[in-house]
Design an enzyme around this catalytic site. Structure first.
Site, short mmCIF file in Angstrom:
data_model
loop_
_atom_site.label_atom_id
_atom_site.label_comp_id
_atom_site.label_asym_id
_atom_site.label_seq_id
_atom_site.Cartn_x
_atom_site.Cartn_y
_atom_site.Cartn_z
N ASP A 1 47.44 39.17 35.86
CA ASP A 1 47.03 40.38 36.54
C ASP A 1 47.94 41.52 36.26
OD1 ASP A 1 45.87 42.15 38.62
OD2 ASP A 1 45.30 40.44 39.57
N CYS B 1 38.47 38.85 38.50
CA CYS B 1 38.89 40.24 38.23
C CYS B 1 37.80 40.99 38.19
CB CYS B 1 39.60 40.20 37.11
SG CYS B 1 38.78 39.66 35.61
N THR C 1 32.97 33.23 38.36
CA THR C 1 32.38 33.71 39.84
C THR C 1 32.48 35.23 39.91
OG1 THR C 1 34.34 33.18 41.04
CG2 THR C 1 32.39 31.45 40.67
N SER C 2 32.91 35.76 39.03
CA SER C 2 33.32 37.18 39.41
C SER C 2 32.29 38.27 39.03
CB SER C 2 34.54 37.64 38.54
OG SER C 2 35.25 38.71 39.10
N ARG C 3 31.99 38.57 37.48
CA ARG C 3 31.07 39.57 37.09
C ARG C 3 30.60 38.81 35.66
NH1 ARG C 3 30.71 40.56 41.32
NH2 ARG C 3 30.59 42.71 42.60
N GLU D 1 21.68 38.60 34.31
CA GLU D 1 21.05 38.10 35.42
C GLU D 1 20.15 38.69 36.32
OE1 GLU D 1 24.77 38.51 38.75
OE2 GLU D 1 24.70 36.77 37.50
N HIS E 1 24.40 33.28 41.57
CA HIS E 1 25.31 34.38 42.35
C HIS E 1 25.34 33.93 43.74
CE1 HIS E 1 26.65 38.55 41.44
NE2 HIS E 1 27.28 38.34 42.63
#
Length: 329
Positions: free
Chosen positions: A175, A204, A231-233, A262, A294
């Site tokens: 990070d 992130c 599970t982010s973007r 999506e 999602h």
């Protein structure tokens, strides 16, 4: 204050109405239609509009909202990469979001995906339903004693770190900003995290610099037989490159709650449709891939927090006291 909620599903309505009892000054209108340039006219007479992560809120959409007197855009989600922030500022529309509704909800779903693909739960479930109790094709891996690499250690990433630590994993992370609360986590450059991790999980935000963070080059750095979860973007991953990696047997398993292209699928029932996207169809064809719709945020606790914070954002705006940490600039 009158707020119009776009793309409102029944669970949205139920959750917001339960919370709205505590906010009597807010009048709500719920629409099944998504927020677009055409449907923006329906916001006439409303000071605020509420949209979700699946909406694409372009400059032209914001211009239309401005023409109809809208002053406030409420995002009932944490992400805002789907909003043209410069246009919102140009048209004097304040954008507020829900940055921390339930980090554990998303992190727990990430670990659920990781466990499911690692232990072939999806395949085992189908086999047993057909009275097939053989173990062929169900070989899994232990997580205990392995290394978890967490990309992004904000609220959700930190929750995932704690879950992995509880599983007895060594936890490393990448990070830009190190989280001081995670004293058991060692931070490394991205390349080192990718090289050392048996489980890689993305947590992130999507920015210009993180777009297609996972690509042919970064996939090549990963261990053979790695487990990968997002599970982010969706756009954090170059899907074509991911598919090449899956085909080359780089991954033991891949769990995706988000993916590129999506938009037409997410939150919709398309059982009777032929999916236009060959990318989606290809992802669904691999036996070591699980795709969910999602749903990482989708728990009772998270929905209640989203509704409560969204309504608090609206009330604070009405009183001229914007909650700064929720404001998108």
């Amino acid at each position: 204050m009158k707020i119009i909620f776009y793309d409102a599903k029944q669970y949205d309505i139920d959750s917001f109405e339960k919370q709205r009892k505590n906010y009597p000054d807010i009048e709500s209108i719920y629409l099944e239609a998504d927020l677009t340039e055409d449907t923006a006219r329906l916001a006439e007479g409303c000071e605020g509009v509420c949209a979700f992560v699946s909406s694409t809120i372009t400059g032209s959409v914001l211009r239309r909202l401005h023409e109809h007197g809208v002053k406030l855009l409420l995002m009932r989600c944490a992400g805002y990469n789907n909003v043209d922030i410069k246009a919102a500022d140009k048209y004097g529309i304040t954008v507020l979001r829900v940055p921390g509704y339930s980090p554990e909800a998303v992190a727990e779903h990430a670990m659920a995906l990781a466990l499911a693909v690692t232990r072939r739960i999806h395949k085992g479930y189908i086999k047993v339903r057909e009275n097939n109790f053989s173990l062929n094709g169900l070989m899994g891996l232990d997580f205990h004693g392995k290394t978890a690499g967490i990309i992004g250690t904000g609220r959700i990433g930190a929750a995932m770190c704690r879950i992995c630590h509880g599983f007895g994993m060594r936890v490393i992370a990448y990070d830009v900003y190190q989280n001081p609360d995670l004293d058991f986590v060692k931070y490394y450059p991205l390349s080192e995290v990718l090289r050392e991790s048996d489980l890689i999980s993305l947590h992130c935000p999507l920015t210009e610099s993180s777009y297609h963070l996972i690509n042919t080059e970064t996939i090549s750095l990963m261990k053979e037989n790695v487990v990968f979860v997002n599970t982010s973007r969706g756009a954090l991953v170059n899907t074509e490159d991911l598919i090449k990696g899956i085909r080359s047997r780089k991954f033991h398993g891949v769990g995706l709650d988000v993916y590129e292209e999506e938009t037409e699928n997410v939150f919709e029932n398309r059982q009777e449709d032929i999916l236009e996207s060959s990318v989606t169809a290809r992802l669904l064809s691999f036996p070591n891939v699980i795709v969910t719709s999602h749903q990482g945020f989708f728990t009772e606790e998270a929905l209640a927090a989203i509704s409560r914070t969204t309504l608090e954002n609206a009330c604070a705006f009405e009183r001229g006291r914007i909650i700064k940490e929720n404001q998108v600039k």
